[in-house]
Design a protein around this motif. Sequence first.
Motif, mmCIF file in Angstrom:
data_model
loop_
_atom_site.group_PDB
_atom_site.id
_atom_site.type_symbol
_atom_site.label_atom_id
_atom_site.label_comp_id
_atom_site.label_asym_id
_atom_site.label_seq_id
_atom_site.Cartn_x
_atom_site.Cartn_y
_atom_site.Cartn_z
ATOM 1 N N ASP A 67 0.833 -1.209 0.000
ATOM 2 C CA ASP A 67 0.000 0.000 0.000
ATOM 3 C C ASP A 67 0.869 1.261 0.000
ATOM 4 N N ASP A 68 0.285 2.333 -0.484
ATOM 5 C CA ASP A 68 0.832 3.704 -0.400
ATOM 6 C C ASP A 68 1.790 4.096 -1.524
ATOM 7 N N HIS A 121 -5.360 3.078 -4.448
ATOM 8 C CA HIS A 121 -5.446 3.201 -2.989
ATOM 9 C C HIS A 121 -6.170 4.518 -2.672
ATOM 10 N N HIS A 125 -5.230 9.350 -0.650
ATOM 11 C CA HIS A 125 -5.223 8.729 0.681
ATOM 12 C C HIS A 125 -6.198 9.391 1.660
ATOM 13 N N GLY A 162 -6.452 3.362 4.673
ATOM 14 C CA GLY A 162 -6.670 3.195 6.115
ATOM 15 C C GLY A 162 -7.740 2.153 6.418
HETATM 16 ZN ZN ZN Z 1 -2.404 3.499 3.054
#
Ligand code: ZN
Length: 260
Positions: A67-68, A121, A125, A162
């Motif tokens: 992720d990210d 994602h 965010h 998240g």
């Molecule tokens: Zn994330």
Amino acid sequence: MTPRAVVLIYHRVSDRPLAPEEGDYVLPPSLFEAQMRGLAAGRRPVVPLESLAEGRYDDGAVALTFDDGCESDATVAGPLLVSLGLPAAFFVNPALVGTEGRASWDELRQLAAQGFAIGSHGLDHTLLDGLAPAELERQVAGSKREIEERLGRPVDALSLPGGTGGERARRVACTAGYRLVLGSRPGAFRGKATDAVLPRFALRRGHGLEGFRSAVERRPFFVLRQQARYALTLAARCLLGTRGYARLRARRLDRDAGRT
Ligand SMILES: [Zn+2]
């Protein structure tokens, strides 16, 4: 018996976090490499997300997700996974691609050309709980469109930022054309992965090699402990709101950093 599988979540692979709030989700390269070598040498099948979407996998299968959109996807994880022949999916925020510490579009194009899946994602965010419908649509469908335009290939999977958004975000994602929606609730799953938000285990530095083995093998005590921790996080977020929870987490990370 219906086969069961687990999906692992990684974030940045580096000796130190880029920002304090990344905290213990940052894994040192040596630990990450030991985990991947263990996986490559073991007997468990490591499968791409598309096998999960089709329900085509053997019991004990493992899928790897990141992720990210961290820079280390391209500089550390990607090259190691290529050398070990392991599939994976990288989930990126198009509005943050190419910013400090994040992979660039050229690097993501290269990962895609190497056979890795690139998923969304969310746009930037933003946590998805409680968003107005138009903003939720922009985060979910808008991010998919932008990644597809930039990479010239379809985006089939969404990892909830998240772990937020739940069933409401999943419905918007299905309408937008995603096949898979992945969350952060710890757990294994059975059967076809397209009918619900997919559970995953997030690997933290403190898990070491032993925690990694516990996740892959779905050891009951480990699963219960991760689920209890997740429930506490949700309760704190609910009680304090997203901002209050972020402040609490920052204080806890400060305290932990002072101790080491
Ligand atoms: Zn994330």
